[in-house]
Design an enzyme around this catalytic site. Structure first.
Site, mmCIF file in Angstrom:
data_model
loop_
_atom_site.group_PDB
_atom_site.id
_atom_site.type_symbol
_atom_site.label_atom_id
_atom_site.label_comp_id
_atom_site.label_asym_id
_atom_site.label_seq_id
_atom_site.Cartn_x
_atom_site.Cartn_y
_atom_site.Cartn_z
ATOM 1 N N CYS A 58 0.722 -1.168 0.097
ATOM 2 C CA CYS A 58 -0.028 0.116 -0.150
ATOM 3 C C CYS A 58 0.833 1.112 0.187
ATOM 4 O O CYS A 58 0.864 1.975 -0.864
ATOM 5 C CB CYS A 58 -0.790 -0.123 1.367
ATOM 6 S SG CYS A 58 -2.202 -1.149 0.985
HETATM 7 N N1 LIG Z 1 -2.599 -6.453 1.158
HETATM 8 C C1 LIG Z 1 -3.222 -5.263 1.619
HETATM 9 O O1 LIG Z 1 -2.815 -5.246 2.964
HETATM 10 C C2 LIG Z 1 -4.107 -4.477 1.227
HETATM 11 C C3 LIG Z 1 -5.038 -3.530 1.964
HETATM 12 C C4 LIG Z 1 -5.749 -2.593 1.481
HETATM 13 C C5 LIG Z 1 -6.010 -2.598 -0.081
HETATM 14 N N2 LIG Z 1 -5.366 -3.585 -0.937
HETATM 15 C C6 LIG Z 1 -5.747 -3.537 -2.239
HETATM 16 O O2 LIG Z 1 -6.441 -4.431 -2.709
HETATM 17 C C7 LIG Z 1 -6.189 -5.104 -3.980
HETATM 18 C C8 LIG Z 1 -5.847 -6.592 -3.854
HETATM 19 O O3 LIG Z 1 -4.477 -6.677 -3.097
HETATM 20 P P1 LIG Z 1 -3.957 -7.945 -2.395
HETATM 21 O O4 LIG Z 1 -3.042 -7.504 -1.524
HETATM 22 O O5 LIG Z 1 -5.308 -8.895 -1.803
HETATM 23 O O6 LIG Z 1 -3.609 -8.768 -3.698
HETATM 24 P P2 LIG Z 1 -2.719 -10.222 -3.783
HETATM 25 O O7 LIG Z 1 -1.707 -10.271 -4.601
HETATM 26 O O8 LIG Z 1 -2.738 -10.827 -2.271
HETATM 27 O O9 LIG Z 1 -4.108 -11.090 -4.206
HETATM 28 C C9 LIG Z 1 -4.654 -10.875 -5.617
HETATM 29 C C10 LIG Z 1 -5.398 -12.015 -6.158
HETATM 30 O O10 LIG Z 1 -5.620 -11.909 -7.206
HETATM 31 C C11 LIG Z 1 -5.494 -12.817 -8.232
HETATM 32 N N3 LIG Z 1 -5.804 -12.420 -9.591
HETATM 33 C C12 LIG Z 1 -4.987 -11.459 -10.377
HETATM 34 N N4 LIG Z 1 -5.595 -11.328 -11.507
HETATM 35 C C13 LIG Z 1 -6.730 -11.875 -11.562
HETATM 36 C C14 LIG Z 1 -8.045 -12.115 -12.470
HETATM 37 N N5 LIG Z 1 -7.966 -11.240 -13.778
HETATM 38 N N6 LIG Z 1 -8.962 -12.829 -12.163
HETATM 39 C C15 LIG Z 1 -9.207 -13.475 -10.896
HETATM 40 N N7 LIG Z 1 -7.922 -13.409 -9.967
HETATM 41 C C16 LIG Z 1 -7.014 -12.461 -10.230
HETATM 42 C C17 LIG Z 1 -4.321 -13.145 -8.012
HETATM 43 O O11 LIG Z 1 -3.844 -14.732 -8.633
HETATM 44 C C18 LIG Z 1 -4.057 -13.321 -6.398
HETATM 45 O O12 LIG Z 1 -4.368 -14.512 -5.858
HETATM 46 C C19 LIG Z 1 -4.941 -4.161 -4.521
HETATM 47 O O13 LIG Z 1 -5.678 -3.133 -5.233
HETATM 48 C C20 LIG Z 1 -4.360 -3.717 -2.932
HETATM 49 O O14 LIG Z 1 -3.701 -2.413 -3.476
HETATM 50 C C21 LIG Z 1 -4.603 -4.358 -0.413
#
Ligand SMILES: NC(=O)c1ccc[n+]([C@@H]2O[C@H](COP(=O)([O-])OP(=O)(O)OC[C@H]3O[C@@H](n4cnc5c(N)ncnc54)[C@H](O)[C@@H]3O)[C@@H](O)[C@H]2O)c1
Length: 419
Positions: free
Chosen positions: A261
């Site tokens: 983030c």
């Molecule tokens: N990690 C955090 O602490 C956090 C906190 C708040 C917001 N976010 C936001 O949330 C979003 C997701 O982050 P995350 O940390 O969960 O990511 P992550 O990488 O942990 O998980 C994302 C998942 O999405 C899947 N994926 C990618 N493309 C895809 C598609 N086209 N169809 C289906 N699945 C698909 C991947 O295989 C993966 O399993 C980002 O925008 C991030 O900025 C993350």
């Protein structure tokens, strides 16, 4: 009738959402393009710290199903998109995953479905990018045939007090009806839903929160450098300042910012600000200051070794904790990586101990964690506390160690020097 939900992207954000929805009695399907994520979860193996294996077992027991087959979208009342939003090589937003997931939804979209984007992104994404893809692929109209909203995820990995359910959830819809639909959906899962005026405001709310943290952490980082020169204990000053019951929130210096983030999200905002002819100078400055911290810590390592008449070249430098955050296993963008790379380039024999990371990569090398903290400390010329995991901080072994450089301000003792 049980409402059905498909969560697209089962990572740090999507999996906790799926768990809370299962707990609320929704019929939940997880859709992910990564076959190892699908197979792992269906076999009861979780890859997300905040969802443990007994949580996952309960979810599977409740009917949670994980798949790469998008036909599940046809029978979903609600679809929530939680895919990654990284930066591309030029530091600008990379919405490839969001667009790909949205195209998948558009091919199966049914009238009456609520589609929510949760991925962090710049204001305008839901309306200007998601909406046209959904409408073109489905032939349906947003706001009338289906509902479209944005709801930022506020998950704080490893936080034992604030989780998805008790953290207020902001939602903003394309139209008032879209907002109402999204409020109704999240009301089933979280304690407090906070509607805002539209998708752009909901998108900006998330970036505002992260930019605020980014700027204030950078302020502390900058102050830590000159306070050291001025021989002022910044940590003690922060403790004193935070006794003010209003108008001040404590932030702390450290070896640099990490995670998915803080180092990434504010760039989404500065990118869109540039499109209207301005530079977002606060973000650029914060980034510049915090990016310099690993090199500054390396310099402090050099000074500490020097005090013992040792050079960095040939010394064993032990890094304690290499993940980006305390008590989590996430290594994304961790500041430990540029720090280790710099020390290694200076000739140090870099080793590390981290109960959350079996292996750690930097400069194209892969290290394996030391397995015995006591022995690792005994073999080190200098130890650097990079990440304050409870298991490390609470270990009595640290008081018996040689010189320690504490970049988190949590240790005390004659052998400890704080950043
Ligand atoms: N990690 C955090 O602490 C956090 C906190 C708040 C917001 N976010 C936001 O949330 C979003 C997701 O982050 P995350 O940390 O969960 O990511 P992550 O990488 O942990 O998980 C994302 C998942 O999405 C899947 N994926 C990618 N493309 C895809 C598609 N086209 N169809 C289906 N699945 C698909 C991947 O295989 C993966 O399993 C980002 O925008 C991030 O900025 C993350």
């Amino acid at each position: 009738m049980t409402s059905s939900l498909t969560v697209i992207g089962l990572g740090y954000v999507g999996l906790p959402l799926a768990r809370e929805a299962c707990r609320s009695g929704l019929a939940v399907t997880g859709l992910d393009i990564d076959p190892s994520v699908v197979a792992g979860l269906m076999n009861g193996q979780t890859h997300v710290d905040d969802v443990n294996s007994s949580d996952l077992a309960e979810m599977l027991q409740a009917g949670f199903h994980v798949t790469s087959d998008s036909t599940c979208l046809e029978s979903s009342d609600t679809v929530v998109i939680c895919v990654p939003t990284p930066l591309n090589e030029y530091g600008t937003p990379n919405l490839d995953a969001v667009k790909a997931a949205t195209r998948t939804v558009s091919e199966k979209l049914q009238p009456g479905t609520l589609v929510v984007l949760e991925s962090t992104t710049y204001p305008g994404t839901t309306e200007d990018i998601i909406r046209p893809i959904l409408e073109a692929g489905s032939g349906l109209s947003a706001g009338t045939d289906f509902y479209l909203s944005y709801s930022p995820e506020r998950i704080d990995p490893g936080n034992p007090d604030w989780g998805l359910r008790n953290t207020p959830k902001v939602v903003g819809g394309l139209t008032p009806t879209c907002t109402e639909q999204a409020v109704r959906f999240y009301d089933q899962i979280v304690d407090t839903v906070v509607p805002t005026v539209g998708t752009r405001e909901a998108e900006l709310a998330k970036l505002l929160e992260n930019t605020y943290r980014h700027v204030n952490i950078a302020l502390m980082n900058e102050m830590s450098v000159f306070c050291h020169e001025l021989d002022v204990d910044l940590w003690a000053a922060i403790e004193a300042a935070k006794t003010k019951p209003f108008g001040y929130e404590a932030f702390y210096p450290g070896p640099g910012v990490g995670g998915h983030c803080i180092p990434i999200d504010p760039n989404y905002l500065s990118w869109v600000v540039r499109s209207v002819g301005y530079r977002f100078r606060f973000v650029e400055l914060a980034e510049e200051i915090s990016d310099r911290m690993p090199a500054y810590v390396a310099k402090r390592v050099q000074d500490s070794l020097n005090a013992d008449k040792k050079s960095v070249n040939g010394s064993v430098v032990l890094l304690l904790g290499v993940t980006y955050k305390a008590n989590v296993s996430d290594l994304r963008e961790t500041a430990a990586r540029p720090l280790a790379a710099q020390l290694s380039t200076m000739g140090a024999d870099v080793r590390y101990f981290d109960p959350y990371a079996e292996t750690f990569n930097f400069n194209g090398r892969e290290l394996v964690s030391e397995d015995d903290l006591e022995v690792a400390l005994a073999n080190a010329d200098l130890t650097v506390l990079v990440q304050a995991h409870d298991e490390i901080v609470e270990s009595g072994a640290l008081s018996r160690a040689g010189r320690i450089l504490d970049t988190r301000g949590v240790l005390s003792g004659d052998n400890v020097e704080r950043l």
